[in-house]
Design a protein around this motif. Structure first.
Motif, PDB file in Angstrom:
ATOM      1  N   ALA A 120       0.831  -1.205   0.000  1.00 34.00           N
ATOM      2  CA  ALA A 120       0.000   0.000   0.000  1.00 34.00           C
ATOM      3  C   ALA A 120       0.865   1.255   0.000  1.00 34.00           C
ATOM      4  O   ALA A 120       0.559   2.250  -0.667  1.00 34.00           O
ATOM      5  N   HIS A 121       1.971   1.223   0.763  1.00 35.56           N
ATOM      6  CA  HIS A 121       2.904   2.346   0.750  1.00 35.56           C
ATOM      7  C   HIS A 121       3.521   2.513  -0.639  1.00 35.56           C
ATOM      8  O   HIS A 121       3.714   3.640  -1.114  1.00 35.56           O
ATOM      9  N   VAL A 122       3.849   1.400  -1.271  1.00 32.20           N
ATOM     10  CA  VAL A 122       4.419   1.444  -2.616  1.00 32.20           C
ATOM     11  C   VAL A 122       3.432   2.085  -3.588  1.00 32.20           C
ATOM     12  O   VAL A 122       3.799   2.968  -4.389  1.00 32.20           O
TER      13      VAL A 122
ATOM     14  N   VAL B 280      11.887   9.995  -7.549  1.00 34.05           N
ATOM     15  CA  VAL B 280      12.579   8.844  -6.974  1.00 34.05           C
ATOM     16  C   VAL B 280      11.793   8.283  -5.798  1.00 34.05           C
ATOM     17  O   VAL B 280      11.265   9.031  -4.973  1.00 34.05           O
ATOM     18  N   ILE B 281      11.735   6.956  -5.734  1.00 33.50           N
ATOM     19  CA  ILE B 281      11.223   6.255  -4.565  1.00 33.50           C
ATOM     20  C   ILE B 281      12.344   5.364  -4.050  1.00 33.50           C
ATOM     21  O   ILE B 281      12.818   4.474  -4.760  1.00 33.50           O
ATOM     22  N   VAL B 282      12.785   5.617  -2.828  1.00 32.73           N
ATOM     23  CA  VAL B 282      13.874   4.861  -2.226  1.00 32.73           C
ATOM     24  C   VAL B 282      13.315   3.785  -1.311  1.00 32.73           C
ATOM     25  O   VAL B 282      12.435   4.060  -0.488  1.00 32.73           O
ATOM     26  N   LYS B 283      13.803   2.571  -1.481  1.00 33.47           N
ATOM     27  CA  LYS B 283      13.567   1.524  -0.477  1.00 33.47           C
ATOM     28  C   LYS B 283      14.740   1.582   0.485  1.00 33.47           C
ATOM     29  O   LYS B 283      15.869   1.242   0.138  1.00 33.47           O
ATOM     30  N   GLY B 284      14.485   2.036   1.695  1.00 34.05           N
ATOM     31  CA  GLY B 284      15.553   2.166   2.670  1.00 34.05           C
ATOM     32  C   GLY B 284      16.140   0.815   3.059  1.00 34.05           C
ATOM     33  O   GLY B 284      15.443  -0.198   3.085  1.00 34.05           O
ATOM     34  N   HIS B 285      17.432   0.805   3.353  1.00 33.26           N
ATOM     35  CA  HIS B 285      18.094  -0.429   3.777  1.00 33.26           C
ATOM     36  C   HIS B 285      17.907  -0.611   5.278  1.00 33.26           C
ATOM     37  O   HIS B 285      18.111   0.319   6.060  1.00 33.26           O
TER      38      HIS B 285
ATOM     39  N   GLY C 135      10.528  -3.490   5.107  1.00 32.89           N
ATOM     40  CA  GLY C 135       9.668  -4.254   4.221  1.00 32.89           C
ATOM     41  C   GLY C 135      10.254  -5.614   3.908  1.00 32.89           C
ATOM     42  O   GLY C 135      11.427  -5.886   4.128  1.00 32.89           O
ATOM     43  N   ASN C 136       9.412  -6.486   3.402  1.00 34.31           N
ATOM     44  CA  ASN C 136       9.843  -7.835   3.055  1.00 34.31           C
ATOM     45  C   ASN C 136      10.011  -7.957   1.542  1.00 34.31           C
ATOM     46  O   ASN C 136       9.929  -6.977   0.801  1.00 34.31           O
ATOM     47  N   ARG C 137      10.227  -9.166   1.081  1.00 31.90           N
ATOM     48  CA  ARG C 137      10.427  -9.381  -0.354  1.00 31.90           C
ATOM     49  C   ARG C 137       9.198  -8.988  -1.161  1.00 31.90           C
ATOM     50  O   ARG C 137       9.303  -8.530  -2.299  1.00 31.90           O
ATOM     51  N   GLN C 138       8.030  -9.160  -0.554  1.00 36.48           N
ATOM     52  CA  GLN C 138       6.797  -8.800  -1.252  1.00 36.48           C
ATOM     53  C   GLN C 138       6.771  -7.306  -1.565  1.00 36.48           C
ATOM     54  O   GLN C 138       6.372  -6.897  -2.657  1.00 36.48           O
ATOM     55  N   MET C 139       7.221  -6.492  -0.624  1.00 35.93           N
ATOM     56  CA  MET C 139       7.243  -5.051  -0.857  1.00 35.93           C
ATOM     57  C   MET C 139       8.269  -4.694  -1.924  1.00 35.93           C
ATOM     58  O   MET C 139       8.011  -3.874  -2.813  1.00 35.93           O
ATOM     59  N   ALA C 140       9.461  -5.295  -1.864  1.00 39.69           N
ATOM     60  CA  ALA C 140      10.484  -5.032  -2.871  1.00 39.69           C
ATOM     61  C   ALA C 140      10.009  -5.451  -4.253  1.00 39.69           C
ATOM     62  O   ALA C 140      10.222  -4.748  -5.252  1.00 39.69           O
ATOM     63  N   GLN C 141       9.348  -6.602  -4.322  1.00 39.30           N
ATOM     64  CA  GLN C 141       8.816  -7.067  -5.598  1.00 39.30           C
ATOM     65  C   GLN C 141       7.754  -6.115  -6.123  1.00 39.30           C
ATOM     66  O   GLN C 141       7.721  -5.795  -7.318  1.00 39.30           O
ATOM     67  N   ALA C 142       6.886  -5.639  -5.231  1.00 36.85           N
ATOM     68  CA  ALA C 142       5.843  -4.707  -5.654  1.00 36.85           C
ATOM     69  C   ALA C 142       6.443  -3.424  -6.211  1.00 36.85           C
ATOM     70  O   ALA C 142       5.916  -2.844  -7.175  1.00 36.85           O
ATOM     71  N   LEU C 143       7.559  -2.987  -5.630  1.00 43.34           N
ATOM     72  CA  LEU C 143       8.182  -1.749  -6.089  1.00 43.34           C
ATOM     73  C   LEU C 143       8.781  -1.900  -7.484  1.00 43.34           C
ATOM     74  O   LEU C 143       8.515  -1.088  -8.372  1.00 43.34           O
ATOM     75  N   VAL C 144       9.576  -2.946  -7.704  1.00 42.17           N
ATOM     76  CA  VAL C 144      10.231  -3.081  -9.006  1.00 42.17           C
ATOM     77  C   VAL C 144       9.249  -3.488 -10.104  1.00 42.17           C
ATOM     78  O   VAL C 144       9.511  -3.262 -11.289  1.00 42.17           O
TER      79      VAL C 144
END
Length: 505
Positions: free
Chosen positions: A40-42, A179-184, A218-227
Motif C-alpha cells: 500500500a505504501h508502494v 525517486v522512490i527509495v527503499k531504505g536499507h 519491508g519484506n520481499r513482497q514489498m520489494a517485488q511490488a516496487l520493481v
C-alpha cells in the motif's frame, strides 16, 4: 541533541506510519523501531511520483539544479546528527562518514552544475533540406528526455553515498525523474535523516511533493511490488549478486520490462608485472594490504586477488603483505549478516586442499579480521569458486610460472568493476598483451594504484560487464550516470512552441 528517529516512511513530503515494525540493530547505541513498508505504501508513493513527473520531468534544468544544491545544503545543516546516527548504525568511524557525506554533497553539486550546461542532453539538429532531390528532408532534432519514476534500493556499505540521497537518487533527480527509495534495514535511521534533508529541500524550492519518497524496511513482497509497479520505469541498485540478480529477473519478467541498473560485485584483480614488483615488492604489498582492509574490506572495489610471477620477488611480496595484515586488528562489519557471510566465504578457502593459508584468523560476532591465501594458476583456473567475491578483508595471491598464464587468468575473468596493472617501463610488452583483455573485462583500468576510492567526476566509470553490473554500458558514479535515466526522442518539424523548454538554443 542526539538524533532520535521516529521510524516513519516519507511519502509525498508526509511522514506516514504503518502497522508492523522492525527494530534496528546498531553496532552501538540504542536500537530504534521503524515501520515496515507495505505494498500500500508502494502504491501511494508511485502514484505521487507519477503525478510529480508531469511537472518535475518538464521543469527547467536550472530549477532542478537549485533543488540539488538545496538538498546538499540541508545535508550539511544536519552534519553532526548524520555522523552520530551513521556511526551508531554501521560501526563506521566518524572520519569515514564525514568523508562520505562530503562526497555525497559534492556529487549533488557536481550534478547541478553539469545539467545547467546542457551537454548531457546530447542535443542534435539536422536542418530541413526542402530542395533535396528526389525527396526533401524535414527538420529533425534529438534530445535526451527523462524516463519517469525511478526506484532506488539503499546500500548497506555506503549509507550516504549510495543510499537515500546517493548517486542513483542524485542522477535520477538531475535527469528529471522522481525517486522512490527503499531504505536499507541496516541503516534506517541514517536513511530517515537524509530523507528529512530532501523533504526540507522540496519545501524550500517548491518542488512537487511526490518528487521523492522513502519506504523503510519491508519484506520481499514489498520489494517485488516496487520493481514491478507499472509506474516505475527503471531501478537503481547496489548490493549482492544474489539479491541483485533476483530483482533483475523481476524487472525483466514485467509485462513492460524495464532497465535494472545493478552494481553487484567484483574481485577487482591486480596484475603485478615482473619488473615493477621486483623493484618495489614491499611497497606494493603494503599498499595492497591497506586497500584490502580499508573499511573492513567492505568496498565494491576491494582488490581481492593479486596475480604475480612465481619466484623470490613473489616471496618478498607475500612476506610483506603478511606482516602488514597481521598488524591489522578486528574491525566491525556493517551487519551481522555480512559478518556471517564473510566467515562462510573464508571457509571456502581454508578448506581447499590446493590453497595455502598465509594469514588465517578467527572472527566472531560482527567483527572481521583479515585473511590471506595463495594458490597457483592451474588451481585458480580450474576452480570457479576461487574467483567469487568474498565481501570483507580477504585476499588471494595467485602465482603464475609463465607470462602466458597471466594472460590466461585475465581471459578467464568474469566482468569486473576494476582491474589494475602494476608495471614499470620494462613491463610494457606484457602490459600490451594484458591491456586489451582487461579493458574488455572491466569498467575501469588502473596503473600503479589501488582501486578503492572512486572519484566522482565526468570521466569515471563505476560499472562493468556482468556480474560487476547488469548493464555494461552504464556507470553508477560520475556525471554519465545521469544518462541511465534518460531516453532519446526525435522531434520532426515540431514548432518551437511545442518543443521542451530545456531545448538548447
Amino acid at each position: 541533541m542526539p538524533f532520535i528517529p521516529h521510524g516513519k516512511h516519507l511519502i509525498a513530503a508526509e511522514w506516514i506510519a504503518g502497522e508492523a515494525r522492525f527494530r534496528s540493530q546498531p553496532s552501538s547505541g540504542t536500537p530504534h523501531d521503524f515501520f515496515v513498508g507495505t505494498t500500500a505504501h508502494v502504491d501511494a508513493a508511485c502514484a505521487a511520483a507519477e503525478e510529480a513527473f508531469w511537472t518535475y520531468g518538464y521543469s527547467k534544468r536550472t530549477g532542478r539544479a537549485i533543488f540539488l544544491n538545496a538538498i546538499a545544503d540541508e545535508i550539511e545543516a544536519r552534519a553532526e546528527a548524520i555522523t552520530q546516527i551513521g556511526c551508531e548504525e554501521t560501526g563506521l568511524p566518524a572520519a569515514r562518514l564525514e568523508g562520505e557525506r562530503g562526497r555525497t554533497v559534492g556529487q549533488l553539486r557536481l550534478f547541478a552544475s553539469h545539467i545547467v550546461k546542457g551537454d548531457y542532453l546530447d542535443h542534435r539538429l539536422d536542418a530541413a533540406l526542402p530542395d533535396r532531390k528526389p525527396l526533401p528532408r524535414p527538420e529533425i532534432q534529438l534530445m535526451q528526455r527523462p524516463i519517469g519514476p525511478v526506484a532506488v534500493f539503499g546500500a548497506s556499505n555506503f549509507p550516504l553515498a549510495f543510499s537515500t540521497a546517493g548517486g542513483d537518487t542524485a542522477a535520477a533527480l538531475a535527469a528529471g525523474c522522481p525517486v522512490i527509495v527503499k531504505g536499507h534495514s541496516a541503516n534506517p535511521g541514517t536513511g530517515e535523516i537524509m530523507a528529512e534533508a530532501i523533504r526540507a529541500a522540496i519545501e524550500r524550492t517548491g518542488m512537487p511533493k511526490g518528487v521523492f519518497s522513502m519506504i523503510q524496511g519491508g519484506n520481499r513482497q514489498m520489494a517485488q511490488a516496487l520493481v514491478q509497479h507499472p509506474l516505475i520505469k527503471a531501478v537503481g541498485f547496489t548490493g549482492s549478486l544474489a539479491a541483485g540478480r533476483a530483482l533483475f529477473n523481476l524487472c525483466a519478467a514485467r509485462p513492460e520490462p524495464i532497465p535494472f541498473f545493478g552494481e553487484l560485485g567484483s574481485v577487482n584483480p591486480m596484475f603485478l608485472l615482473p619488473h615493477a614488483f621486483a623493484a618495489r615488492a614491499e611497497a606494493i604489498a603494503q599498499g595492497w594490504a591497506a586497500s584490502l582492509t580499508q573499511g573492513a574490506g567492505q568496498f565494491c572495489t576491494n582488490p581481492g586477488i593479486v596475480v604475480l610471477a612465481n619466484g623470490p620477488d613473489a616471496d618478498r611480496f607475500v612476506a610483506a603483505a603478511k606482516t602488514a595484515l597481521e598488524k591489522t586488528g578486528p574491525q566491525v562489519m556493517l551487519t551481522d549478516g555480512i559478518a556471517e557471510a564473510y566467515r562462510y566465504g573464508k571457509a571456502r578457502f581454508s578448506r581447499h586442499q590446493a590453497v595455502r593459508p598465509i594469514v588465517e584468523t578467527h572472527s566472531e560476532g560482527r567483527s572481521a579480521s583479515p585473511n590471506l591465501y595463495e594458490t597457483n594458476a592451474a588451481t585458480y583456473l580450474q576452480d570457479h569458486a576461487l574467483s567469487s567475491e568474498v565481501f570483507g578483508p580477504l585476499g588471494l595471491i595467485v602465482r603464475v610460472d609463465l607470462p602466458a598464464e597471466m594472460v590466461d587468468i585475465a581471459r578467464k575473468l568474469e566482468g569486473q568493476l576494476t582491474a589494475t596493472l602494476h608495471l614499470d617501463e620494462a613491463d610494457t610488452k606484457l602490459a600490451q598483451r594484458l591491456m586489451p583483455v582487461l579493458e574488455h573485462k572491466a569498467g575501469r583500468v588502473l596503473a600503479n594504484g589501488f582501486p578503492t576510492g572512486v572519484e566522482v567526476c565526468d570521466t569515471m566509470v563505476h560499472g562493468g560487464p556482468y556480474p560487476a553490473s547488469t548493464n555494461f554500458g552504464a556507470t553508477s558514479v560520475g556525471t554519465m550516470s545521469i544518462r541511465r535515466f534518460l531516453r532519446p526522442v526525435s522531434y520532426q518539424n515540431i514548432p518551437a512552441e511545442l518543443l521542451p523548454e530545456q531545448m538548447p538554443g
